[in-house]
Write a protein that holds these residues in place. Sequence first.
Motif, PDB file in Angstrom:
ATOM      1  N   HIS A   8      38.381  57.818  20.207  1.00  0.00           N
ATOM      2  CA  HIS A   8      38.601  56.431  19.792  1.00  0.00           C
ATOM      3  C   HIS A   8      37.397  55.539  20.059  1.00  0.00           C
ATOM      4  CE1 HIS A   8      42.736  56.858  18.522  1.00  0.00           C
ATOM      5  NE2 HIS A   8      42.959  57.605  19.587  1.00  0.00           N
ATOM      6  N   CYS A  45      52.056  58.106  29.727  1.00  0.00           N
ATOM      7  CA  CYS A  45      52.055  57.705  28.320  1.00  0.00           C
ATOM      8  C   CYS A  45      50.945  56.680  28.121  1.00  0.00           C
ATOM      9  CB  CYS A  45      53.393  57.083  27.931  1.00  0.00           C
ATOM     10  SG  CYS A  45      54.788  58.201  28.099  1.00  0.00           S
ATOM     11  N   CYS A  46      50.216  56.827  27.026  1.00  0.00           N
ATOM     12  CA  CYS A  46      49.089  55.933  26.742  1.00  0.00           C
ATOM     13  C   CYS A  46      49.258  55.290  25.370  1.00  0.00           C
ATOM     14  CB  CYS A  46      47.772  56.717  26.739  1.00  0.00           C
ATOM     15  SG  CYS A  46      47.452  57.600  28.265  1.00  0.00           S
ATOM     16  N   ARG A  47      48.811  54.019  25.288  1.00  0.00           N
ATOM     17  CA  ARG A  47      48.816  53.309  24.010  1.00  0.00           C
ATOM     18  C   ARG A  47      47.530  52.485  23.939  1.00  0.00           C
ATOM     19  NH1 ARG A  47      53.134  49.315  23.932  1.00  0.00           N
ATOM     20  NH2 ARG A  47      51.530  47.855  24.544  1.00  0.00           N
ATOM     21  N   GLU A  49      45.543  49.772  21.580  1.00  0.00           N
ATOM     22  CA  GLU A  49      45.555  48.876  20.429  1.00  0.00           C
ATOM     23  C   GLU A  49      44.969  47.535  20.822  1.00  0.00           C
ATOM     24  OE1 GLU A  49      49.660  48.859  19.223  1.00  0.00           O
ATOM     25  OE2 GLU A  49      50.159  47.219  20.556  1.00  0.00           O
ATOM     26  N   LEU A  53      44.020  49.209  26.477  1.00  0.00           N
ATOM     27  CA  LEU A  53      44.607  50.524  26.736  1.00  0.00           C
ATOM     28  C   LEU A  53      45.683  50.329  27.779  1.00  0.00           C
ATOM     29  CD1 LEU A  53      44.686  53.645  26.561  1.00  0.00           C
ATOM     30  CD2 LEU A  53      42.903  53.661  28.339  1.00  0.00           C
ATOM     31  N   ASP A  54      46.911  50.674  27.430  1.00  0.00           N
ATOM     32  CA  ASP A  54      48.033  50.603  28.367  1.00  0.00           C
ATOM     33  C   ASP A  54      48.435  52.020  28.741  1.00  0.00           C
ATOM     34  OD1 ASP A  54      48.555  47.765  28.540  1.00  0.00           O
ATOM     35  OD2 ASP A  54      49.188  47.893  26.448  1.00  0.00           O
ATOM     36  N   SER A 113      52.542  50.476  35.349  1.00  0.00           N
ATOM     37  CA  SER A 113      51.779  50.184  34.129  1.00  0.00           C
ATOM     38  C   SER A 113      50.384  49.709  34.512  1.00  0.00           C
ATOM     39  CB  SER A 113      52.462  49.089  33.315  1.00  0.00           C
ATOM     40  OG  SER A 113      53.746  49.497  32.915  1.00  0.00           O
ATOM     41  N   ARG A 115      46.825  48.366  32.756  1.00  0.00           N
ATOM     42  CA  ARG A 115      46.205  47.877  31.519  1.00  0.00           C
ATOM     43  C   ARG A 115      44.689  47.784  31.734  1.00  0.00           C
ATOM     44  NH1 ARG A 115      48.794  43.182  28.266  1.00  0.00           N
ATOM     45  NH2 ARG A 115      49.779  45.022  27.374  1.00  0.00           N
TER      46      ARG A 115
END
Length: 122
Positions: A8, A45-47, A49, A53-54, A113, A115
Amino acid sequence: MSAGLAKHGLPVEKADDVKIALAEAINNVVEHAYSDIEPAKVQVCCRLEHNQLDILISDTGRPLPGCKPPDGTPASVETSLQDLPEGGFGWYLIHELTSEIRYERRDGCNLLSLRFDVPIPE
């Protein structure tokens, strides 16, 4: 994680920060949440956007003391070299490398979590 972050376009130095913070957080789960109890799974779990990055780390170990993350004050280094602490810097690193930390205990599960603000090239 390394391959996904590189795919990414995350700069290497920022990817290294993410990996350090994630390793410290998971190490805390293994050493403290599952200390003296039967280990279980740790889910990550990763996200990614909008330049954020969370990462959500969940486990069923013991809750964090006081049901909140430590404040990140590092262990004192005001001592002789041979008496320096082996640990006590993990939460400091996590706080320094993330832009936000959230924690909750829900239905017997720890949810941490992390960030990260990440500059993703267009």
